[in-house]
Design a protein around this motif. Structure first.
Motif, PDB file in Angstrom:
ATOM      1  N   TYR A 378       0.819  -1.214   0.000  1.00 16.69           N
ATOM      2  CA  TYR A 378       0.000   0.000   0.000  1.00 16.69           C
ATOM      3  C   TYR A 378       0.861   1.277   0.000  1.00 16.69           C
ATOM      4  O   TYR A 378       0.328   2.386   0.163  1.00 16.69           O
ATOM      5  CB  TYR A 378      -0.933   0.011   1.211  1.00 16.69           C
ATOM      6  CG  TYR A 378      -2.095  -0.951   1.101  1.00 16.69           C
ATOM      7  CD1 TYR A 378      -2.920  -0.944  -0.020  1.00 16.69           C
ATOM      8  CD2 TYR A 378      -2.362  -1.859   2.113  1.00 16.69           C
ATOM      9  CE1 TYR A 378      -3.988  -1.830  -0.121  1.00 16.69           C
ATOM     10  CE2 TYR A 378      -3.431  -2.750   2.015  1.00 16.69           C
ATOM     11  CZ  TYR A 378      -4.239  -2.727   0.895  1.00 16.69           C
ATOM     12  OH  TYR A 378      -5.294  -3.603   0.790  1.00 16.69           O
ATOM     13  N   ASP A 379       2.180   1.126  -0.151  1.00 18.52           N
ATOM     14  CA  ASP A 379       3.106   2.263  -0.232  1.00 18.52           C
ATOM     15  C   ASP A 379       2.980   3.192   0.982  1.00 18.52           C
ATOM     16  O   ASP A 379       2.734   4.406   0.864  1.00 18.52           O
ATOM     17  CB  ASP A 379       2.892   3.060  -1.517  1.00 18.52           C
ATOM     18  CG  ASP A 379       3.470   2.355  -2.740  1.00 18.52           C
ATOM     19  OD1 ASP A 379       4.247   1.407  -2.547  1.00 18.52           O
ATOM     20  OD2 ASP A 379       3.136   2.743  -3.867  1.00 18.52           O
ATOM     21  N   ILE A 380       3.161   2.627   2.164  1.00 18.15           N
ATOM     22  CA  ILE A 380       3.161   3.415   3.395  1.00 18.15           C
ATOM     23  C   ILE A 380       4.517   4.101   3.530  1.00 18.15           C
ATOM     24  O   ILE A 380       5.551   3.429   3.535  1.00 18.15           O
ATOM     25  CB  ILE A 380       2.907   2.511   4.619  1.00 18.15           C
ATOM     26  CG1 ILE A 380       1.633   1.676   4.396  1.00 18.15           C
ATOM     27  CG2 ILE A 380       2.812   3.333   5.884  1.00 18.15           C
ATOM     28  CD1 ILE A 380       0.403   2.478   4.096  1.00 18.15           C
ATOM     29  N   PRO A 381       4.558   5.427   3.640  1.00 14.52           N
ATOM     30  CA  PRO A 381       5.861   6.108   3.703  1.00 14.52           C
ATOM     31  C   PRO A 381       6.509   5.958   5.075  1.00 14.52           C
ATOM     32  O   PRO A 381       5.830   5.765   6.091  1.00 14.52           O
ATOM     33  CB  PRO A 381       5.496   7.572   3.414  1.00 14.52           C
ATOM     34  CG  PRO A 381       4.080   7.701   3.880  1.00 14.52           C
ATOM     35  CD  PRO A 381       3.433   6.374   3.608  1.00 14.52           C
ATOM     36  N   ARG A 417      12.630  -1.434  -1.982  1.00 13.15           N
ATOM     37  CA  ARG A 417      11.593  -0.517  -2.438  1.00 13.15           C
ATOM     38  C   ARG A 417      10.670  -0.137  -1.289  1.00 13.15           C
ATOM     39  O   ARG A 417      10.294   1.029  -1.133  1.00 13.15           O
ATOM     40  CB  ARG A 417      10.775  -1.159  -3.562  1.00 13.15           C
ATOM     41  CG  ARG A 417       9.711  -0.244  -4.130  1.00 13.15           C
ATOM     42  CD  ARG A 417       8.713  -0.994  -4.992  1.00 13.15           C
ATOM     43  NE  ARG A 417       7.718  -0.073  -5.540  1.00 13.15           N
ATOM     44  CZ  ARG A 417       6.676   0.422  -4.871  1.00 13.15           C
ATOM     45  NH1 ARG A 417       6.474   0.069  -3.605  1.00 13.15           N
ATOM     46  NH2 ARG A 417       5.836   1.268  -5.461  1.00 13.15           N
ATOM     47  N   SER A 418      10.292  -1.125  -0.480  1.00 11.95           N
ATOM     48  CA  SER A 418       9.390  -0.878   0.641  1.00 11.95           C
ATOM     49  C   SER A 418       9.921   0.212   1.555  1.00 11.95           C
ATOM     50  O   SER A 418       9.182   1.117   1.965  1.00 11.95           O
ATOM     51  CB  SER A 418       9.202  -2.182   1.428  1.00 11.95           C
ATOM     52  OG  SER A 418       8.548  -1.950   2.646  1.00 11.95           O
ATOM     53  N   LEU A 419      11.201   0.147   1.877  1.00 12.17           N
ATOM     54  CA  LEU A 419      11.788   1.095   2.822  1.00 12.17           C
ATOM     55  C   LEU A 419      12.145   2.432   2.180  1.00 12.17           C
ATOM     56  O   LEU A 419      12.503   3.375   2.893  1.00 12.17           O
ATOM     57  CB  LEU A 419      13.029   0.484   3.471  1.00 12.17           C
ATOM     58  CG  LEU A 419      12.814  -0.851   4.204  1.00 12.17           C
ATOM     59  CD1 LEU A 419      14.101  -1.317   4.868  1.00 12.17           C
ATOM     60  CD2 LEU A 419      11.701  -0.728   5.235  1.00 12.17           C
ATOM     61  N   ALA A 420      12.053   2.512   0.849  1.00 17.97           N
ATOM     62  CA  ALA A 420      12.410   3.747   0.145  1.00 17.97           C
ATOM     63  C   ALA A 420      11.207   4.651  -0.107  1.00 17.97           C
ATOM     64  O   ALA A 420      11.362   5.758  -0.643  1.00 17.97           O
ATOM     65  CB  ALA A 420      13.085   3.415  -1.185  1.00 17.97           C
ATOM     66  N   VAL A 421       9.993   4.228   0.268  1.00 14.83           N
ATOM     67  CA  VAL A 421       8.810   5.066   0.081  1.00 14.83           C
ATOM     68  C   VAL A 421       8.845   6.201   1.106  1.00 14.83           C
ATOM     69  O   VAL A 421       9.031   5.959   2.311  1.00 14.83           O
ATOM     70  CB  VAL A 421       7.522   4.240   0.247  1.00 14.83           C
ATOM     71  CG1 VAL A 421       6.291   5.121   0.066  1.00 14.83           C
ATOM     72  CG2 VAL A 421       7.498   3.087  -0.761  1.00 14.83           C
ATOM     73  N   SER A 426       5.423  18.400   0.728  1.00 17.10           N
ATOM     74  CA  SER A 426       4.072  18.807   0.343  1.00 17.10           C
ATOM     75  C   SER A 426       3.022  17.788   0.763  1.00 17.10           C
ATOM     76  O   SER A 426       1.823  18.004   0.544  1.00 17.10           O
ATOM     77  CB  SER A 426       4.006  19.008  -1.177  1.00 17.10           C
ATOM     78  OG  SER A 426       4.244  17.781  -1.842  1.00 17.10           O
ATOM     79  N   GLY A 427       3.467  16.677   1.339  1.00 18.12           N
ATOM     80  CA  GLY A 427       2.519  15.653   1.764  1.00 18.12           C
ATOM     81  C   GLY A 427       2.288  14.550   0.754  1.00 18.12           C
ATOM     82  O   GLY A 427       1.542  13.598   1.022  1.00 18.12           O
ATOM     83  N   ALA A 428       2.916  14.642  -0.419  1.00 18.90           N
ATOM     84  CA  ALA A 428       2.760  13.605  -1.437  1.00 18.90           C
ATOM     85  C   ALA A 428       3.625  12.392  -1.083  1.00 18.90           C
ATOM     86  O   ALA A 428       4.682  12.523  -0.458  1.00 18.90           O
ATOM     87  CB  ALA A 428       3.152  14.148  -2.806  1.00 18.90           C
TER      88      ALA A 428
END
Length: 820
Positions: A378-381, A417-421, A426-428
């Protein structure tokens, strides 16, 4: 014809099962067409319907097997699980209903969500059992899983099953914490383990001694003790419970019922929402199946037992989720078994895969889902800081253990990739983006190729550099003028050398390096190892095969290569396509023909008779081997302790058609006695993909384990061997380069499954049964080489001078692009 409606319906079902697929679909669609609501069904399934098929035809072709509803009042899985055999996949439930179930008045969806609640009396001790599902691709009991099992053992009797092979010393780790521990390869995911434990290994009769039976798997890390969980749930009046509930799947994200943003109290779910969920086109409410507890009303329900007993391997993970994870919740709710959860609210789209997970841990949740860290779909930052966040919430959590487990088991490319999100100012949310398809092709065409950048792709099965590629790599490893790019998959690797870059092939950096490479060196998987980016003519692409071509997964029957036109000559089944590589390195004329049979896009002129670089690793002196190879060879030499090694190199796993030979106890004793009298060590090396480990499971008490998990290098094992015994392995042909004995074992299970006849191909004798094997073993080191075997070696093997890599480089360098 019989007057019995049930018999007539059965006759129709049997007749349908014998028809060709297309005819069967049309016949079944005609039977159920009035039961399929065209508008309702098309709304959900339009994307997968072909232009010329009706909704009824689509349902009968694929919809029913994916548990789609043909109309709002027919729940396919409910009918299937309650009125048919859930283990049988050849009866369309709607067809059965149309022929028989409707007349019998069988239910087509749950009648209600009433409660049969039964709590555990306060202060009463609870007798608990845990059916624990484990899995490990490296055949070990993971230290993080062991922490969870040890904690569960404080509260329950634990019964453990690994879906795969575990050596005895790994099973011994579990002895202090389990009442029983097994390792059986079944391929049915976690529910396959739960099923096998309940119906056979533990048995329902033993489970009747418990008040509560839990299903738990190893997909989570234990963050804190479970005392609060069991104390909280002890007094809850329910028939079954879990840690948390969720609503929605990625595939049902467009369902308006899944659009809620605020958590819903579980009490409200039970009282008001469950009935509404029955109206969803795809039922997607469920309790997390990684930790479930069932009390006697559920355990004594024959339909629950029948469903768990019926679990079998499914063609994809989505069906496992729909049938067993969601399907179990749906079945129990529909049968009136009340539930409760430790987390008092319902969250959408599995909160353990979102930022909500950390908030739940702050509030006392005891587990951390591995998948959140390793996949982050889910691309959690901000997940790069997960260790610090976890230590802040639970200072005593063994985070270092979790990190070691993730490094060993998580796909390296996906976790990077998971840890690089990240979240921008700006909140994006920004996630690494990898170009594919036409976008990659356009960018690749515009990127200048450099003759001093050489890319080496790892094998997609072993996730290591194929040994043919490794030989080429070693020839330039210390050349600072050449940038060596190692394109990895799911495992991070480090190789010695100067000017070395390591990047996942599915990463922006990996794609950039591949596009600028003047040379691309591939192994047996060919371009598939690059995750499908198109190559261009300005790049030199060389297939440095890791040994001989014909492997079990590559066997192709002649009838699959051609087809007979009704009005013309034989034609190739495959469409003509341009060659995917610039050159195939081959060892001999016969090897060239074998290579072209597999790499059918390539032309004769694209085969280079250089010899195979992999063979150089078999033939060069020990002190010229790479350092990691020397370390493996030294370890194996110590393990052999002066004895000769006879390597058993069996066929690859499924889809190979060759079944393993089954040794009886007397035969195992004979092999052991032969080895002892000849000062021999038997070694077993099976394909890394074969989690059954059938030969090692049989011979582990009379042989040593030479699997790729212990000795990654095939070249090292072959160098150490005094002889090889095989039912058909290409490694036996590679081993023949050494001039040492090769023995074929074409036992009955091999039969006529081989494309090549061992008797006329293998450069050594062939035994066809165990008695012949024994006789051949007795002469293994003394019999002279027969003329036909010497001829086979000359025709197949090619040069044995250790200079194959040198010859390959002489052919490669003139083809590299001149413009940097």
């Amino acid at each position: 014809m019989t007057d019995d409606p049930a018999a007539r319906a059965q006759d129709v079902l049997i007749d349908l099962s014998t028809r060709p697929p297309t005819q069967r679909v049309r016949a079944e669609a005609a039977i159920v067409s009035r039961l399929v609501d065209d508008a309702y069904y098309t709304l959900v399934n339009a994307a997968s319907m072909t232009g010329d098929e009706t909704p009824a035809e689509h349902f009968c072709r694929t919809g029913w097997s994916m548990l789609r509803k043909p109309n709002p009042d027919f729940d396919t899985w409910w009918y299937w699980a309650n009125h048919l055999d859930p283990a049988v996949d050849d009866v369309n439930p709607l067809v059965h209903y149309a022929l028989l179930g409707r007349d019998l008045g069988l239910s087509t969806r749950p009648d209600g969500t009433g409660s049969l609640a039964s709590g555990v009396r306060p202060g009463t001790p609870v007798r608990r059992a845990v059916l624990f599902a484990g899995y490990d691709a490296e055949c070990v009991v993971d230290e993080a899983a062991l922490l969870l099992i040890e904690e569960l053992a404080r509260h329950a009797d634990v019964y453990y099953l690994c879906d795969g092979y575990l050596p005895p010393d790994e099973l011994d780790k579990l002895a202090p914490f389990t009442r029983g521990a097994w390792a059986v390869r079944h391929g049915g995911y976690d529910f396959g383990s739960y099923s096998l434990l309940a119906r056979e290994l533990v048995g329902w009769h033993r489970l009747e001694d418990y008040d509560e039976v839990l299903l738990v798997n190893d997909s989570c890390f234990l963050v804190r003790p479970l005392d609060e969980v069991f104390a909280t749930m002890h007094d809850r009046a329910c028939d079954w419970w879990g840690l948390q509930a969720t609503k929605g799947l990625f595939s049902t994200r467009d369902n308006p019922a899944n659009a809620f943003t605020e958590p819903i109290p579980i009490d409200s779910v039970r009282s008001a929402w469950l009935a509404r969920y029955e109206d969803d086109p795809v039922y997607d409410f469920h309790l997390g199946s990684y930790f479930l507890a069932f009390r006697r009303p559920v355990l004594d329900d024959p339909v629950f037992r029948r469903l768990l007993d019926s679990v079998h391997r499914q063609p994809n993970k989505l069906l496992v989720i729909l049938k067993y994870e969601i399907g179990l919740t749906h079945l129990l709710v529909g049968r009136g078994h009340s539930f409760d959860t430790f987390v008092p609210h319902l969250h959408p789209f599995h909160p353990l895969f979102t930022e909500t997970h950390f908030r739940l841990i702050d509030e006392g949740f005891p587990l951390l889902k591995r998948y959140l860290i390793s996949q982050n779909h889910y691309d959690i930052p901000g997940l790069a800081s997960w260790p610090e966040r976890l230590r802040a919430a639970v200072p005593d959590a063994p985070v270092d253990v979790f990190e070691r487990t993730l490094r060993r088991t998580a796909p390296d490319d996906r976790m990077q990739r998971s840890l690089a999100v990240v979240e921008t100012a700006s909140g994006a949310v920004e996630a690494p983006s990898v170009v594919h398809g036409k976008a990659y092709r356009r960018l690749n065409d515009r990127t200048a190729k450099r003759p001093d950048v050489w890319s080496f792709a790892v094998d997609p099965v072993t996730h290591r550099l194929p040994e043919g590629s490794r030989a080429v790599y070693e020839s330039v490893a210390d050349d600072p003028a050449i940038t060596k790019v190692v394109l990895t998959r799911s495992r991070h690797i480090e190789l010695p050398g100067r000017s070395v870059v390591v990047e996942p092939v599915l990463s922006p950096g990996g794609r950039e390096q591949l596009m600028r490479s003047g040379l691309v060196v591939l192994g047996p998987a060919g371009p598939d190892s690059l995750q499908s980016p198109p190559l261009v003519q300005s790049q030199t692409v060389v297939s440095a095969r890791a040994g001989y071509t014909i492997r079990p997964s590559e066997r192709t029957r002649p009838e699959k290569l051609t087809r007979q036109s009704l009005n013309g000559p034989l034609e190739l089944v495959h469409d003509e396509r341009p060659a995917l590589v610039s050159a195939l390195l081959v060892a001999s004329d016969l090897d060239r023909l074998l290579a072209l049979a597999v790499e059918w896009q390539s032309q004769f002129s694209q085969t280079w008779m250089t010899g195979l670089p992999f063979h150089d690793l078999l033939l060069r002196p020990d002190d010229e081997l790479p350092a990691d190879y020397r370390a493996q060879l030294d370890r194996l030499t110590r393990e052999l302790d002066g004895r000769r090694l006879v390597l058993l190199a069996p066929d690859a796993p499924l889809p190979s058609p060759v079944s393993p030979y089954v040794f009886d106890p007397a035969q195992r004793e004979h092999l052991q006695a032969w080895a002892r009298s000849n000062d021999v060590v038997l070694g077993v090396r099976e394909d890394v993909r074969d989690l059954r480990r059938p030969y090692w499971a049989q011979l582990g008490d009379v042989a040593i384990d030479l699997s790729p998990l212990r000795y990654p290098s095939q070249a090292v094992v072959l160098r150490a061997a005094a002889a090889v015994v095989t039912d058909w392995s290409a490694s036996a042909l590679d081993f023949a380069m050494t001039g040492r004995p090769v023995l074929g074992f074409a036992h009955d299970e091999v039969g006529d499954q081989l494309l090549l006849d061992l008797d006329h191909t293998l450069p050594g004798p062939v035994a066809h049964d165990f008695d012949e094997l024994v006789a051949a073993l007795d002469e293994l080191f003394t019999a002279p080489v027969r003329p036909e075997h010497a001829l086979a070696r000359r025709l197949l093997l090619g040069p044995a001078d250790g200079r194959s890599t040198e010859r390959a480089l002489d052919r490669i360098r003139p083809l590299l692009p001149e413009v940097i």
